[in-house]
Motif scaffolding. Structure first.
Motif, short mmCIF file in Angstrom:
data_model
loop_
_atom_site.label_atom_id
_atom_site.label_comp_id
_atom_site.label_asym_id
_atom_site.label_seq_id
_atom_site.Cartn_x
_atom_site.Cartn_y
_atom_site.Cartn_z
N GLU A 258 -6.53 4.96 2.81
CA GLU A 258 -5.88 5.29 4.08
C GLU A 258 -6.47 6.60 4.59
O GLU A 258 -6.97 7.42 3.81
N SER A 259 -6.38 6.79 5.89
CA SER A 259 -6.86 8.05 6.47
C SER A 259 -5.94 8.48 7.60
O SER A 259 -5.35 7.64 8.29
N VAL A 260 -5.82 9.78 7.77
CA VAL A 260 -5.00 10.37 8.83
C VAL A 260 -5.92 11.22 9.71
O VAL A 260 -6.49 12.21 9.23
N ASN B 92 -7.52 8.11 -1.21
CA ASN B 92 -7.99 6.99 -2.01
C ASN B 92 -7.00 6.76 -3.15
O ASN B 92 -6.63 7.70 -3.84
N PRO C 161 0.85 -1.19 0.00
CA PRO C 161 0.00 0.00 0.00
C PRO C 161 0.88 1.24 0.00
O PRO C 161 2.08 1.17 0.28
N GLY D 106 0.70 9.83 11.01
CA GLY D 106 -0.36 8.94 11.44
C GLY D 106 -1.43 9.62 12.26
O GLY D 106 -2.56 9.14 12.34
N ILE E 223 -7.10 1.27 -2.79
CA ILE E 223 -6.33 1.32 -1.54
C ILE E 223 -6.75 2.58 -0.81
O ILE E 223 -6.80 3.66 -1.38
N LYS F 83 2.54 4.64 1.34
CA LYS F 83 3.03 4.98 2.67
C LYS F 83 2.81 6.45 2.95
O LYS F 83 2.97 7.30 2.07
N LEU F 84 2.46 6.76 4.21
CA LEU F 84 2.26 8.15 4.66
C LEU F 84 3.27 8.46 5.75
O LEU F 84 3.62 7.59 6.55
N LYS G 138 -10.54 14.24 9.18
CA LYS G 138 -9.58 13.28 8.62
C LYS G 138 -9.05 13.80 7.28
O LYS G 138 -9.74 14.55 6.59
#
Length: 553
Positions: A393-395, A387, A304, A310, A391, A306-307, A383
């Motif tokens: 993700e959310s921060v 997208n 996935p 977090g 995939i 990467k961020l 948040k």
């Protein structure tokens, strides 16, 4: 002939009398007016009595409401020429149909008046109550300019919210949810008087998501729409796989709008139907289906994007603006189409580039501008949602708007880590910069998890005499999970507000060294003693067996 003329005159008179009047005839001579010709003299008296206006208040109801702004006055009125109202006996305000009004917390009485052309007046009233803390709903994502037909929950009373029909959540850019059965909004996973739709639902491009574990009351049959699709013949996906036909039923697809029914909630999206497939729900329960989506997930399950962040806490003062940056890296083997959104905090934050392509091994730094211009002091949660081709993700983001001016010197201390099942401790030192004695302060403080849920809240009031130090110990709920949390406190005084905050982490409880040592000793003896007993028994048996054998000789 004279009597016939009188009778004819009466017949002509009656239709010209308005519907709001009643004609009553009293017998003057003792004879009854029959309508037949007669040569007897007859006197007739006619009284015209006006009917008062018929009033009925349909809103507000004699119930409790959870918001004090834009409450609806709705009513019906027959036989009236003017209407007006008064709230709690205040000044009269004219009405021309339904109207919205604002009020305050507490008990209220709405008086509604109307009169007819004869000046005869009617009055109705209704009592209602405003409680701003009874039930709080976070649904900013469905209240902005893209709300479409989304249900405005704050227009309903608390009783109505427990059995609300035709609930709609819509984003006019991306899609819509219509719940087919009545929903009890107050019956979510945690009975904490809070419903957070912003954190537990999301409608974005080719994606509708609802966390049914947090919102079991919304986990029911619904009709879904996905807007602005570019497929020729889409089929429905559930959690990235083909949705079985016993869960998803495709109704229609036209002009880029896919409409389908579902039996419950998860994550729904769509993809192009491969040649030879009919589209729609697809798939049979228990059948193994190899699809492009499944192959894609196998390829990407270890790659996935990467961020670099977090949990993001942004602090700025009233009227200030600043930039925040988040890095997105694609370590996979294929390029990704990325969409970046910041629901719930769109009025604060703007993304410099919401849509872009991220090639393999490429890194992109996205800039987010945060502005606190014309914003009240407080803490706001939301948040950043990323997208990227199935995939997601959310921060979590928390924006603290600090006051321009403060009359207090504040020192706040809290541990950065707390073992699970232990008390969370903090100290707060306050001193008045101007040295004014006996200042009243109201202190509201809460603990919020990374999804924006309030897991603890408290309110205290105290008086500061130039200086004050308070210390508190908080027992977290038993089901508190390991991870990051946010402490937020608001100090209200002299019509001003100050904030205190801290981030902390709940970690696994680790026993002290001495305790671990004692436990090791206890465990050693628990093993040693039975072992020695067993050895002793074996030695006794061996010795006995040896003696018996020697005796036999």
């Amino acid at each position: 002939m004279k009597k016939s003329v009188i009778f004819l005159f009466l017949l002509l008179l009656i239709p010209n009398i308005t519907a709001v009047r009643v004609i009553t005839g009293d017998i003057i001579t003792g004879d009854t007016v029959t309508g037949k010709a007669t040569n007897q003299p007859t006197d007739v008296s006619i009284w015209v009595t006006a009917i008062p206006p018929d009033l009925n208040i349909t809103s507000p109801k004699n119930q409790t409401y959870i918001d004090n702004e834009s409450l609806l006055i709705n009513y019906t009125s027959d036989h009236s020429v003017s209407e007006w109202y008064s709230l709690d006996g205040s000044n009269n305000i004219s009405l021309i149909g339904s109207v919205f009004f604002n009020t305050t917390s507490g008990s209220h009485i709405l008086y509604l008046y109307a009169n007819n052309s004869d000046g005869i007046e009617s009055q109705e009233n209704v009592s209602f109550f405003i409680n701003l803390t009874k039930f709080i709903i976070y649904y900013d994502e469905y209240r902005g300019v893209y709300r479409g037909g989304s249900t405005d929950f704050y227009k309903h009373s608390y009783i109505e919210l427990q059995n609300l029909s035709k609930v709609v959540l819509e984003n006019t850019n991306y899609g819509k949810i219509l719940f087919n059965n009545a929903v009890n909004l107050t019956d979510d996973r945690v009975f904490d008087n809070i419903l957070n739709l912003d954190n537990n639902t999301h409608i974005s491009l080719n994606r509708i998501e609802l966390d049914s574990s947090e919102l079991p009351n919304f986990n029911q049959q619904a009709t879904l729409w996905l807007y602005n699709l570019s497929f020729s013949n889409p089929r429905i996906l559930r959690n990235g796989d083909i949705c079985p036909s016993n869960i998803c039923v495709k109704e229609s697809y036209s002009n880029g709008i896919l409409r389908f029914n579902v039996t419950g909630f998860s994550v729904y999206s769509a993809e192009e139907t491969p040649s030879g497939d009919t589209g729609g729900g697809g798939g049979v329960a228990g059948e193994v289906v190899i699809t492009p989506t499944a192959i894609y997930r196998i390829i990407y399950q270890f790659y996935p994007f990467k961020l670099d962040k977090g949990f993001l806490i942004i602090k700025l003062r009233e009227g200030e603006s600043l930039n925040e940056f988040i890095s997105i890296e694609n370590p996979g083997n294929y390029s990704l189409d990325i969409e970046v959104k910041c629901p719930n905090i769109e009025s604060f934050a703007s993304i410099d580039q919401e849509f872009f392509k991220l090639n393999s091994d490429e890194n992109k730094v996205v800039k987010m501008n945060i502005s606190a211009i014309d914003r009240n002091v407080g803490s706001y949660s939301g948040k950043i949602i990323i997208n990227g081709t199935r995939i997601f993700e959310s921060v979590p983001v928390i924006i603290e708007v600090m006051p321009k001016k403060s009359y207090l010197d504040i020192l706040f201390n809290m541990e950065e880590e707390i073992p699970k099942d232990k008390l969370l401790e903090f100290t707060l030192d306050l001193s008045d910069k101007e040295g004014v004695p006996l200042m009243d302060i109201i202190f509201n403080y809460s603990i919020i998890d990374k999804d924006g849920r309030v897991i603890f809240s408290e309110e205290e009031d105290f008086v500061i005499d130039k200086k004050l130090t308070i210390g508190r110990k908080i027992r977290l709920p038993r089901d508190t999970a390991l991870g990051d949390y946010y402490f937020y406190g608001k100090l209200n005084y002299r019509n001003l507000t100050d904030l205190v905050s801290s981030q902390f982490r709940v970690v696994e409880f680790e026993k002290p060294f001495l305790s671990r040592t004692l436990w090791s000793i206890e465990l050693f003896y628990l093993i040693l003693v039975p072992s020695l007993l067993l050895i002793a028994i074996l030695l006794y048996l061996i010795n006995k067996f040896s003696r018996d054998r020697n005796s036999g000789k």
